[in-house]
Design an enzyme around this catalytic site. Sequence first.
Site, mmCIF file in Angstrom:
data_model
loop_
_atom_site.group_PDB
_atom_site.id
_atom_site.type_symbol
_atom_site.label_atom_id
_atom_site.label_comp_id
_atom_site.label_asym_id
_atom_site.label_seq_id
_atom_site.Cartn_x
_atom_site.Cartn_y
_atom_site.Cartn_z
ATOM 1 N N HIS A 1 0.843 -1.195 0.000
ATOM 2 C CA HIS A 1 0.000 0.000 0.000
ATOM 3 C C HIS A 1 0.875 1.239 0.000
ATOM 4 O O HIS A 1 2.073 1.157 0.232
ATOM 5 C CB HIS A 1 -0.974 0.017 1.186
ATOM 6 C CG HIS A 1 -0.333 0.150 2.527
ATOM 7 N ND1 HIS A 1 0.146 -0.941 3.232
ATOM 8 C CD2 HIS A 1 -0.087 1.234 3.304
ATOM 9 C CE1 HIS A 1 0.647 -0.525 4.384
ATOM 10 N NE2 HIS A 1 0.530 0.790 4.463
ATOM 11 N N GLU B 1 -9.292 2.261 -2.883
ATOM 12 C CA GLU B 1 -8.635 1.363 -3.831
ATOM 13 C C GLU B 1 -8.548 2.057 -5.179
ATOM 14 O O GLU B 1 -9.521 2.655 -5.646
ATOM 15 C CB GLU B 1 -9.406 0.059 -3.981
ATOM 16 C CG GLU B 1 -9.220 -0.892 -2.830
ATOM 17 C CD GLU B 1 -9.913 -2.219 -3.055
ATOM 18 O OE1 GLU B 1 -9.243 -3.250 -2.930
ATOM 19 O OE2 GLU B 1 -11.127 -2.208 -3.340
ATOM 20 N N HIS C 1 4.688 6.977 3.192
ATOM 21 C CA HIS C 1 5.641 5.896 2.973
ATOM 22 C C HIS C 1 5.145 4.921 1.918
ATOM 23 O O HIS C 1 3.979 4.927 1.548
ATOM 24 C CB HIS C 1 5.929 5.140 4.278
ATOM 25 C CG HIS C 1 4.756 4.391 4.822
ATOM 26 N ND1 HIS C 1 3.759 4.994 5.559
ATOM 27 C CD2 HIS C 1 4.417 3.077 4.753
ATOM 28 C CE1 HIS C 1 2.870 4.098 5.924
ATOM 29 N NE2 HIS C 1 3.234 2.911 5.434
ATOM 30 N N GLU D 1 7.974 0.393 4.530
ATOM 31 C CA GLU D 1 7.348 -0.515 5.494
ATOM 32 C C GLU D 1 7.346 -1.909 4.883
ATOM 33 O O GLU D 1 7.016 -2.078 3.710
ATOM 34 C CB GLU D 1 5.909 -0.080 5.776
ATOM 35 C CG GLU D 1 5.135 -1.039 6.652
ATOM 36 C CD GLU D 1 3.649 -0.692 6.759
ATOM 37 O OE1 GLU D 1 2.945 -1.447 7.458
ATOM 38 O OE2 GLU D 1 3.192 0.284 6.136
#
Length: 142
Positions: A9, A43, A64, A109
Site C-alpha cells: 500500500h 482502492e 511511505h 514498510e
Amino acid sequence: MPGIRGVNHVTLVCSDLDRSFAWYRDILGAQPQARWAAGAYLELGALWLCLEAGLPDARADDTHLALDCDASCFADLAARIKAASVLWKENRSEGASLYFLDPDGHKLELHVGDLRTRLAAYESRDDVEFFPPPVSGRETAS
C-alpha cells in the site's frame, strides 16, 4: 525463497483530508472503502491507498511505501532489515509491519496483510464509515 511480493500500500499525508479524499475519488476514480476523522482507505485498481490527515513534512509525517511480504519470511527479512537500517516508527496497526529507512532516508514498510485484513480490524470501531462495493453496470436488480 519467498519474500517481497510487490507494493502492499501507499500512505500519503494530506493537509486537507476532505479535499484529497474527493480528489482521489472524483478525479482518479478511487473506490472508497473506509473513512474516519483522521484518515481513509481507498482502492485504485489493485493499489491500496491510505490517506492520513496531517501536515506533509518529509521528515515527520507517515508518508511511505509499504512492501508486501510473505508471512513465512517476515521474521528473517525483518531481522536483516533491522541489522542494516534505521527504524522510523513502531507498528501500531493490524498485521506484522516493520517501518524502516532506506540508505537515502526514504520511508518504507515491510507489511504482511492486505486491505481486507485491515478493514476487518476496523469493523469494531464506531468512528469509521464503510462504503459499499461499486455496483457493476452488468448487474440488474431483481
